[in-house]
Scaffold this active site. Sequence first.
Site, mmCIF file in Angstrom:
data_model
loop_
_atom_site.group_PDB
_atom_site.id
_atom_site.type_symbol
_atom_site.label_atom_id
_atom_site.label_comp_id
_atom_site.label_asym_id
_atom_site.label_seq_id
_atom_site.Cartn_x
_atom_site.Cartn_y
_atom_site.Cartn_z
ATOM 1 N N HIS A 144 4.519 15.886 5.392
ATOM 2 C CA HIS A 144 3.930 17.296 5.994
ATOM 3 C C HIS A 144 3.176 18.071 4.884
ATOM 4 O O HIS A 144 4.068 18.549 3.975
ATOM 5 C CB HIS A 144 4.943 18.195 6.508
ATOM 6 C CG HIS A 144 5.863 17.502 7.530
ATOM 7 N ND1 HIS A 144 5.600 17.497 9.009
ATOM 8 C CD2 HIS A 144 6.827 16.612 7.609
ATOM 9 C CE1 HIS A 144 6.292 16.668 9.696
ATOM 10 N NE2 HIS A 144 7.324 16.109 8.602
ATOM 11 N N HIS A 174 12.520 8.879 8.848
ATOM 12 C CA HIS A 174 13.647 9.286 8.197
ATOM 13 C C HIS A 174 15.005 8.967 8.894
ATOM 14 O O HIS A 174 15.572 9.883 9.290
ATOM 15 C CB HIS A 174 13.568 11.036 8.175
ATOM 16 C CG HIS A 174 12.994 11.578 9.482
ATOM 17 N ND1 HIS A 174 13.379 11.111 10.538
ATOM 18 C CD2 HIS A 174 11.837 12.274 9.762
ATOM 19 C CE1 HIS A 174 12.663 11.840 11.443
ATOM 20 N NE2 HIS A 174 11.812 12.540 10.946
ATOM 21 N N HIS A 208 10.076 10.045 15.691
ATOM 22 C CA HIS A 208 11.158 11.010 15.418
ATOM 23 C C HIS A 208 12.112 10.733 16.397
ATOM 24 O O HIS A 208 12.033 11.073 17.589
ATOM 25 C CB HIS A 208 10.783 12.516 15.460
ATOM 26 C CG HIS A 208 11.980 13.623 14.893
ATOM 27 N ND1 HIS A 208 12.045 14.108 13.824
ATOM 28 C CD2 HIS A 208 13.110 13.587 15.435
ATOM 29 C CE1 HIS A 208 12.909 14.659 13.633
ATOM 30 N NE2 HIS A 208 13.855 14.415 14.536
ATOM 31 N N HIS A 254 5.568 9.340 5.104
ATOM 32 C CA HIS A 254 6.076 10.303 5.943
ATOM 33 C C HIS A 254 5.765 11.885 5.376
ATOM 34 O O HIS A 254 6.576 12.120 4.394
ATOM 35 C CB HIS A 254 7.307 10.143 6.692
ATOM 36 C CG HIS A 254 7.700 11.268 7.673
ATOM 37 N ND1 HIS A 254 8.349 10.961 8.602
ATOM 38 C CD2 HIS A 254 7.524 12.645 7.386
ATOM 39 C CE1 HIS A 254 8.602 12.202 9.258
ATOM 40 N NE2 HIS A 254 8.313 13.258 8.750
ATOM 41 N N LYS A 306 2.321 9.477 16.421
ATOM 42 C CA LYS A 306 3.487 10.305 16.084
ATOM 43 C C LYS A 306 4.177 10.341 17.369
ATOM 44 O O LYS A 306 3.720 11.540 18.309
ATOM 45 C CB LYS A 306 3.355 11.165 15.160
ATOM 46 C CG LYS A 306 4.750 11.793 14.733
ATOM 47 C CD LYS A 306 5.704 10.937 13.905
ATOM 48 C CE LYS A 306 7.199 11.720 14.074
ATOM 49 N NZ LYS A 306 7.214 12.163 12.634
ATOM 50 N N ASP A 326 9.211 12.928 3.840
ATOM 51 C CA ASP A 326 9.206 13.793 4.889
ATOM 52 C C ASP A 326 9.444 15.076 3.887
ATOM 53 O O ASP A 326 10.011 16.384 4.380
ATOM 54 C CB ASP A 326 10.697 13.798 5.545
ATOM 55 C CG ASP A 326 10.581 14.703 6.803
ATOM 56 O OD1 ASP A 326 9.614 15.125 7.359
ATOM 57 O OD2 ASP A 326 11.984 14.862 7.186
ATOM 58 N N HIS A 349 7.927 25.166 3.987
ATOM 59 C CA HIS A 349 8.273 26.127 4.859
ATOM 60 C C HIS A 349 8.279 27.415 4.194
ATOM 61 O O HIS A 349 8.880 27.523 2.847
ATOM 62 C CB HIS A 349 9.585 26.091 5.732
ATOM 63 C CG HIS A 349 9.562 25.072 6.755
ATOM 64 N ND1 HIS A 349 8.858 25.142 7.948
ATOM 65 C CD2 HIS A 349 10.292 23.858 6.805
ATOM 66 C CE1 HIS A 349 9.323 24.366 8.754
ATOM 67 N NE2 HIS A 349 10.111 23.388 8.187
#
Length: 349
Positions: free
Chosen positions: A16, A176, A137, A14, A100, A249, A253
Amino acid sequence: MMDRITIRKPDDWHLHVRDGAMLNAVMRYTAHHFGRAIIMPNLIPPVTTIADAVAYRERVMAAVPEGSDFRPLMTCYLTDRTDPDEIERGFRGGVFTAVKLYPVGATTNSAYGVTDFEKIRPVLARMEKIGMRLLIHGEEASDPSIDVFDREATFIERRLHPMTRAYPALRIVLEHLSSKAAVDYVRAAAPQVGGTITPYHLMLNRTDMLGYGIRPYYYCMPILKRERDRLALLQAATSGESCFFLGTDSAPHPVAAKLAMCGCAGLFNAPVAIETYAEIFDRAGALDKLEAFASLNGPAHYALPPNDATITLERGDWTAPDEVAVDGPEERAIIFRGGETVAWRVVSA
Ligand code: NCD
Ligand code: ZN
């Protein structure tokens, strides 16, 4: 006392990595230590077609440092209008590893997520038929009467459990895990359902986030829960049970998006991920279970072979970097555990 450990190379189930300058700034951290990673599709706009995923995979590969054997595994963002034929073509063509499911509004860039679970039935039926994994999720977010700390448990009861009954051959990953309820459910629903566990849900509880000043950098979805939930997650991860496996996860940002009147959820941990898991397992006296969690259970759930290569970690303090520059000095992403002492380090990968 074990001071050094060699395990099969881990995978991140998982992850990003975003796009553009952020992708170029963060990709190397995962590529250095992990064999493969499930790349999350919540870009703006999201990755919803084969063409999107092929193009995104090329951008991801271009950001992987030369000489790395890292392989990205792409996912398709499920919407109310996803076409089962597109999913099947993408899966058979080796583009999509999984689909997903984001319930609309549950997290960062979930505005295109599923609003009506009736509408995704044809896609789920097709995935069950072709043996494709569904990644979820698992939070009930569209009903404001559900307390944010209860979203995961409510989703399991209202959505996930009925789904496992309706599609008994559909293999699912509940992403998660954040609560004892989720740990108990995954254990009971295995092997149909597996669960990933992040380093931060293993390390932190909601008192760490809110008890001594508000720490926006600990804000993530699913939200950090009570200490008893953290302990259930720790016990699950370090148990060696095949239904629990690694998913960082890691979700970078820009600073301004985290430190805002309405700050966004997500925590960037790739630069300290495998070292942090090793430290947690060591503290729990369970280093002998790290390989199952990090390198074996995940591939088994996806019916993929584990990596042949290995990674070696060693006990030894180092200081986690504070941040990564994204696009010149103005744009940066703050790193989980930045400035803290990390007790394990990678010596060869
Ligand atoms: C993730 C993100 O920023 O994309 N945020 C998070 O809080 N975990 C999305 C997600 O996995 O929920
Ligand atoms: Zn995520």
